[in-house]
Design an enzyme around this catalytic site. Structure first.
Site, PDB file in Angstrom:
ATOM      1  N   ASP A   1       0.840  -1.208   0.000  1.00  0.00           N
ATOM      2  CA  ASP A   1       0.000   0.000   0.000  1.00  0.00           C
ATOM      3  C   ASP A   1       0.871   1.253   0.000  1.00  0.00           C
ATOM      4  O   ASP A   1       0.497   2.288  -0.572  1.00  0.00           O
ATOM      5  CB  ASP A   1      -0.897  -0.016   1.246  1.00  0.00           C
ATOM      6  CG  ASP A   1      -2.109   0.879   1.135  1.00  0.00           C
ATOM      7  OD1 ASP A   1      -2.248   1.560   0.111  1.00  0.00           O
ATOM      8  OD2 ASP A   1      -2.920   0.909   2.076  1.00  0.00           O
TER       9      ASP A   1
ATOM     10  N   HIS B   1      -8.294  -0.363   8.953  1.00  0.00           N
ATOM     11  CA  HIS B   1      -7.256   0.159   8.050  1.00  0.00           C
ATOM     12  C   HIS B   1      -7.453   1.677   7.966  1.00  0.00           C
ATOM     13  O   HIS B   1      -8.301   2.156   7.215  1.00  0.00           O
ATOM     14  CB  HIS B   1      -7.425  -0.516   6.684  1.00  0.00           C
ATOM     15  CG  HIS B   1      -6.412  -0.128   5.663  1.00  0.00           C
ATOM     16  ND1 HIS B   1      -5.462  -1.009   5.187  1.00  0.00           N
ATOM     17  CD2 HIS B   1      -6.189   1.030   5.006  1.00  0.00           C
ATOM     18  CE1 HIS B   1      -4.710  -0.403   4.279  1.00  0.00           C
ATOM     19  NE2 HIS B   1      -5.138   0.837   4.143  1.00  0.00           N
TER      20      HIS B   1
ATOM     21  N   HIS C   1      -6.271   5.735   7.579  1.00  0.00           N
ATOM     22  CA  HIS C   1      -5.334   6.706   6.987  1.00  0.00           C
ATOM     23  C   HIS C   1      -5.338   7.956   7.866  1.00  0.00           C
ATOM     24  O   HIS C   1      -6.342   8.258   8.523  1.00  0.00           O
ATOM     25  CB  HIS C   1      -5.753   7.042   5.552  1.00  0.00           C
ATOM     26  CG  HIS C   1      -5.399   5.956   4.577  1.00  0.00           C
ATOM     27  ND1 HIS C   1      -4.628   6.166   3.454  1.00  0.00           N
ATOM     28  CD2 HIS C   1      -5.694   4.641   4.568  1.00  0.00           C
ATOM     29  CE1 HIS C   1      -4.477   5.022   2.798  1.00  0.00           C
ATOM     30  NE2 HIS C   1      -5.120   4.083   3.455  1.00  0.00           N
TER      31      HIS C   1
ATOM     32  N   CYS D   1      -3.422   5.961  -1.991  1.00  0.00           N
ATOM     33  CA  CYS D   1      -3.977   5.074  -3.014  1.00  0.00           C
ATOM     34  C   CYS D   1      -3.973   5.832  -4.328  1.00  0.00           C
ATOM     35  O   CYS D   1      -4.511   6.942  -4.401  1.00  0.00           O
ATOM     36  CB  CYS D   1      -5.388   4.633  -2.661  1.00  0.00           C
ATOM     37  SG  CYS D   1      -6.122   3.621  -3.971  1.00  0.00           S
TER      38      CYS D   1
ATOM     39  N   ASN E   1      -0.989   6.129   5.104  1.00  0.00           N
ATOM     40  CA  ASN E   1      -1.599   5.186   6.037  1.00  0.00           C
ATOM     41  C   ASN E   1      -1.109   5.494   7.444  1.00  0.00           C
ATOM     42  O   ASN E   1      -0.067   6.132   7.632  1.00  0.00           O
ATOM     43  CB  ASN E   1      -1.144   3.762   5.687  1.00  0.00           C
ATOM     44  CG  ASN E   1      -1.676   3.279   4.363  1.00  0.00           C
ATOM     45  OD1 ASN E   1      -2.800   2.835   4.273  1.00  0.00           O
ATOM     46  ND2 ASN E   1      -0.865   3.375   3.317  1.00  0.00           N
TER      47      ASN E   1
HETATM   48  P1  HMG Z   1      -9.533  -4.081 -16.850  1.00  0.00           P
HETATM   49  O1  HMG Z   1      -8.817  -3.184 -17.779  1.00  0.00           O
HETATM   50  O2  HMG Z   1     -11.025  -3.940 -16.720  1.00  0.00           O
HETATM   51  O3  HMG Z   1      -9.144  -5.595 -17.128  1.00  0.00           O
HETATM   52  O4  HMG Z   1      -8.878  -3.870 -15.424  1.00  0.00           O
HETATM   53  P2  HMG Z   1      -9.848  -6.683 -18.047  1.00  0.00           P
HETATM   54  O5  HMG Z   1     -10.398  -7.740 -17.156  1.00  0.00           O
HETATM   55  O6  HMG Z   1     -10.784  -6.017 -19.019  1.00  0.00           O
HETATM   56  O7  HMG Z   1      -8.615  -7.279 -18.864  1.00  0.00           O
HETATM   57  C1  HMG Z   1      -7.908  -6.464 -19.791  1.00  0.00           C
HETATM   58  C2  HMG Z   1      -6.515  -7.040 -20.023  1.00  0.00           C
HETATM   59  O8  HMG Z   1      -5.769  -6.953 -18.804  1.00  0.00           O
HETATM   60  C3  HMG Z   1      -6.489  -8.506 -20.429  1.00  0.00           C
HETATM   61  O9  HMG Z   1      -5.381  -8.684 -21.299  1.00  0.00           O
HETATM   62  C4  HMG Z   1      -6.207  -9.214 -19.144  1.00  0.00           C
HETATM   63  O10 HMG Z   1      -5.554 -10.483 -19.300  1.00  0.00           O
HETATM   64  C5  HMG Z   1      -5.280  -8.244 -18.467  1.00  0.00           C
HETATM   65  P3  HMG Z   1      -5.609  -8.883 -22.879  1.00  0.00           P
HETATM   66  O11 HMG Z   1      -6.476 -10.111 -22.958  1.00  0.00           O
HETATM   67  O12 HMG Z   1      -6.310  -7.660 -23.327  1.00  0.00           O
HETATM   68  O13 HMG Z   1      -4.200  -9.027 -23.350  1.00  0.00           O
HETATM   69  N1  HMG Z   1      -5.354  -8.397 -17.012  1.00  0.00           N
HETATM   70  C6  HMG Z   1      -4.308  -8.611 -16.192  1.00  0.00           C
HETATM   71  N2  HMG Z   1      -2.982  -8.732 -16.425  1.00  0.00           N
HETATM   72  C7  HMG Z   1      -2.204  -8.983 -15.347  1.00  0.00           C
HETATM   73  N3  HMG Z   1      -2.668  -9.141 -14.093  1.00  0.00           N
HETATM   74  C8  HMG Z   1      -3.984  -9.018 -13.833  1.00  0.00           C
HETATM   75  C9  HMG Z   1      -4.843  -8.741 -14.922  1.00  0.00           C
HETATM   76  N4  HMG Z   1      -6.175  -8.575 -14.979  1.00  0.00           N
HETATM   77  C10 HMG Z   1      -6.477  -8.362 -16.269  1.00  0.00           C
HETATM   78  N5  HMG Z   1      -4.423  -9.192 -12.576  1.00  0.00           N
HETATM   79  C11 HMG Z   1      -8.356  -4.674 -13.222  1.00  0.00           C
HETATM   80  C12 HMG Z   1      -9.418  -4.519 -14.269  1.00  0.00           C
HETATM   81  C13 HMG Z   1      -9.062  -5.130 -11.945  1.00  0.00           C
HETATM   82  C14 HMG Z   1      -7.360  -5.706 -13.670  1.00  0.00           C
HETATM   83  C15 HMG Z   1      -7.657  -3.311 -13.016  1.00  0.00           C
HETATM   84  O14 HMG Z   1      -8.631  -2.349 -12.745  1.00  0.00           O
HETATM   85  C16 HMG Z   1      -6.661  -3.323 -11.881  1.00  0.00           C
HETATM   86  O15 HMG Z   1      -5.629  -3.951 -11.961  1.00  0.00           O
HETATM   87  N6  HMG Z   1      -6.950  -2.575 -10.768  1.00  0.00           N
HETATM   88  C17 HMG Z   1      -6.114  -2.554  -9.608  1.00  0.00           C
HETATM   89  C18 HMG Z   1      -5.905  -1.150  -9.121  1.00  0.00           C
HETATM   90  C19 HMG Z   1      -5.153  -1.143  -7.816  1.00  0.00           C
HETATM   91  O16 HMG Z   1      -4.329  -2.004  -7.531  1.00  0.00           O
HETATM   92  N7  HMG Z   1      -5.444  -0.135  -6.972  1.00  0.00           N
HETATM   93  C20 HMG Z   1      -4.840   0.016  -5.698  1.00  0.00           C
HETATM   94  C21 HMG Z   1      -5.352  -0.994  -4.707  1.00  0.00           C
HETATM   95  S1  HMG Z   1      -5.363  -0.298  -3.098  1.00  0.00           S
HETATM   96  C22 HMG Z   1      -6.952  -0.242  -2.585  1.00  0.00           C
HETATM   97  O17 HMG Z   1      -7.816  -0.562  -3.345  1.00  0.00           O
HETATM   98  C23 HMG Z   1      -7.245   0.205  -1.202  1.00  0.00           C
HETATM   99  C24 HMG Z   1      -6.626  -0.617  -0.074  1.00  0.00           C
HETATM  100  O18 HMG Z   1      -5.243  -0.326   0.010  1.00  0.00           O
HETATM  101  C25 HMG Z   1      -7.271  -0.298   1.267  1.00  0.00           C
HETATM  102  C26 HMG Z   1      -7.387   1.178   1.569  1.00  0.00           C
HETATM  103  O19 HMG Z   1      -6.342   1.870   1.623  1.00  0.00           O
HETATM  104  O20 HMG Z   1      -8.527   1.597   1.796  1.00  0.00           O
HETATM  105  C27 HMG Z   1      -6.767  -2.127  -0.304  1.00  0.00           C
HETATM  106 MG    MG Z   2      -4.335   2.183   2.718  1.00  0.00          MG
END
Ligand code: HMG
Ligand code: MG
Length: 329
Positions: free
Chosen positions: A38, A234, A236, A267, A276
């Site tokens: 994070d 969790h 911040h 984030c 955080n």
């Molecule tokens: P998307 O563009 O909608 O993906 O993203 P898709 O399902 O349409 O797939 C498109 C292409 O991406 C495909 O490839 C997939 O294979 C590929 P193509 O067939 O076109 O060649 N793909 C991937 N490649 C590698 N690894 C993967 C993956 N998934 C699809 N896992 C997706 C949707 C969910 C993947 C995208 O939006 C994403 O990765 N989001 C993550 C963002 C993120 O990490 N944000 C920070 C998280 S922190 C948080 O949320 C808060 C937290 O910390 C708590 C707090 O602080 O409150 C937890």
């Molecule tokens: Mg956080």
């Protein structure tokens, strides 16, 4: 009377808190360290993979037994963690050196799960949103579509013996939607638990909560029949409320608290998410309350000071600043 000047105290010798127990608090708290994931997901500069591995090793050596290591998300969405495949093999052997150490990784979908399973990951976390806007910005899905995306991930992971944590973000306020109703949070949180997440981490992603809201939300989960032992918090520190909110959560029976070494993080997809809760500030408070964590505060401060040096700027943690002062990094 001696005229010799008093020796300058060694900053690190100044301080460990003097423990005094307070009523209604647990004997022990498990810290879920999120700094390497994070924290580093939010750095503008790419941190070399060997620095990440060393940071995680130092955190484990400081006694943290859960260290969230990285994310198997789309590399274009979070380029800071695009080296997950290189990092995870560098952590092999760490749990043997630190028995009980867990190194969870974030997984958003089945593609991410495949990547995690290919590396024999034992712990993953899915991450949902309590609001529509953040679900779309963070996961490119509506909140319900995101839940549908997680369900097969949780089922397959559980069948493979992998433990799954569920995060729920924006549990108190959302920068686009404003205050978030507790019923909405309890509904989405309940879905994550019902689909098989063993633990639910309630995220105040933008740091707007105050202690009364924390107590009220936890009361709401209790009234909905969710055992408090399945909940983590969790926080911040955007408005300086993270420790007060933590204390409120402890008073409600929570014993798992997320924190980020050195206060790293935010984030990338949440407007106004700042750092955080710093793990050092949390440990100072917990040890001051006589609550066991298993963490060696000095070793932890040294690890965060080292990381601050790698990042080229001082840690925002008040405890790191107090204990290391000008010597950070
Ligand atoms: P998307 O563009 O909608 O993906 O993203 P898709 O399902 O349409 O797939 C498109 C292409 O991406 C495909 O490839 C997939 O294979 C590929 P193509 O067939 O076109 O060649 N793909 C991937 N490649 C590698 N690894 C993967 C993956 N998934 C699809 N896992 C997706 C949707 C969910 C993947 C995208 O939006 C994403 O990765 N989001 C993550 C963002 C993120 O990490 N944000 C920070 C998280 S922190 C948080 O949320 C808060 C937290 O910390 C708590 C707090 O602080 O409150 C937890
Ligand atoms: Mg956080």
């Amino acid at each position: 009377m001696s005229t010799a000047a008093a020796p300058e105290p060694d900053a690190l010798d100044l301080g460990l808190p003097d423990p005094v127990r307070a009523p209604g608090l647990p004997e022990e708290v498990r810290i879920h360290e999120v700094g390497p994931r994070d924290g580093l997901q939010n750095e503008s500069a790419l941190v070399p993979v060997e620095v990440k591995a060393e940071f995680i090793a130092r955190l484990a050596a400081a006694g943290l037994n859960t260290v969230e290591a990285t994310s198997f998300v789309h590399p274009k969405w979070v380029p800071q963690l695009a080296d997950a495949e290189e990092l995870v093999p560098r952590l092999v052997g760490l749990p043997e050196r630190h028995p009980g150490l867990r190194l969870p990784v974030l997984v958003p979908n089945e593609r991410g799960l495949d990547r995690a399973l290919a590396h024999h990951t034992a712990d993953i976390a899915v991450f949902a949103s309590a609001t529509e806007t953040f679900a779309r910005r963070n996961l490119n899905r509506s909140a319900d579509e995101a839940m549908a995306m997680f369900r097969p991930v949780v089922e397959r992971a559980t069948a493979a013996g992998v433990r799954v944590r569920g995060y729920l973000s924006m549990c108190f306020g959302d920068p686009w939607e404003g205050p978030v109703p507790a019923e909405q949070v309890i509904r989405f949180g309940g879905q994550l638990l019902e689909m098989g997440c063993t633990e639910l981490s309630l995220g105040d992603t933008i740091g707007v909560a105050t202690p009364g809201q924390v107590t009220a939300l936890l009361d709401g989960f209790a009234a909905a029949g969710v055992p408090v032992g399945r909940l983590a918090v969790h926080f911040h520190d955007t408005y300086g409320q993270a420790l007060s909110n933590t204390l409120a959560a402890l008073r409600s029976g929570v014993t798992t608290v997320d924190a980020s070494a050195g206060g790293l993080g935010g984030c990338p997809y949440a407007k106004s998410a700042t750092g955080n809760l710093a793990t050092e500030d949390l440990v100072w408070m917990l040890h001051g309350l006589g609550i066991r964590t298993g963490v060696d505060l000095r070793a932890l401060v040294a690890a965060s000071g080292w990381m601050a040096g790698q990042l080229g700027r001082p840690s925002p943690s008040r405890t790191v600043q107090a204990l290391l002062g000008a010597n950070q990094g």
